[in-house]
Design a protein around this motif. Structure first.
Motif: not given
Length: 118
Positions: A77-82, A89-101
């Motif tokens: 699993p990959i959690i993207l921070l930004s 969407d192409s980026v969001m579809d690649t990761v398992d979760a997203f968290v705002v920095k």
């Protein structure tokens, strides 16, 4: 329960250090990399249970890094921070979760617990 290993990739040294401290306090073993390419090297050489990945990095952004990681170990699993809220969407579809920095550390910790301990 064996200790879970996380890989944190971020070009901001302070953010990386703080995240490492917070995660280690929660009982995780934490590997770090300060660039996308370095993160891919660590990812290919080490067994990791999850990745916390910054989006905006020089050279290779988090979307490219996540994409390369998913090609080799799709089960991790990959959690993207930004700090950016609107990522492609192409980026969001690649990761398992997203968290705002700017979110509280608890938000990141609960996402990690949800994905890594599952």
């Amino acid at each position: 329960m064996p200790q879970k290993t996380l890989l944190c990739v971020d070009d901001e040294a302070v953010g990386l250090k703080v995240r490492k401290i917070i995660l280690e306090r929660e009982g995780y073993r934490v590997l770090t990399a300060s660039a996308g390419v370095d993160g891919l090297t660590v990812f290919s050489e080490q067994e990791v249970d999850g990745v916390v990945l910054d989006y905006a990095m020089p050279g290779m952004n988090g979307g490219s890094v996540a994409s390369a990681m998913k090609r080799t170990k799709p089960q991790v699993p990959i959690i993207l921070l930004s700090a950016y809220l609107a990522l492609p969407d192409s980026v969001m579809d690649t990761v398992d979760a997203f968290v705002v920095k700017g979110d509280a550390p608890e938000v990141l910790l609960s996402k990690i617990a949800e994905l890594v301990r599952a």
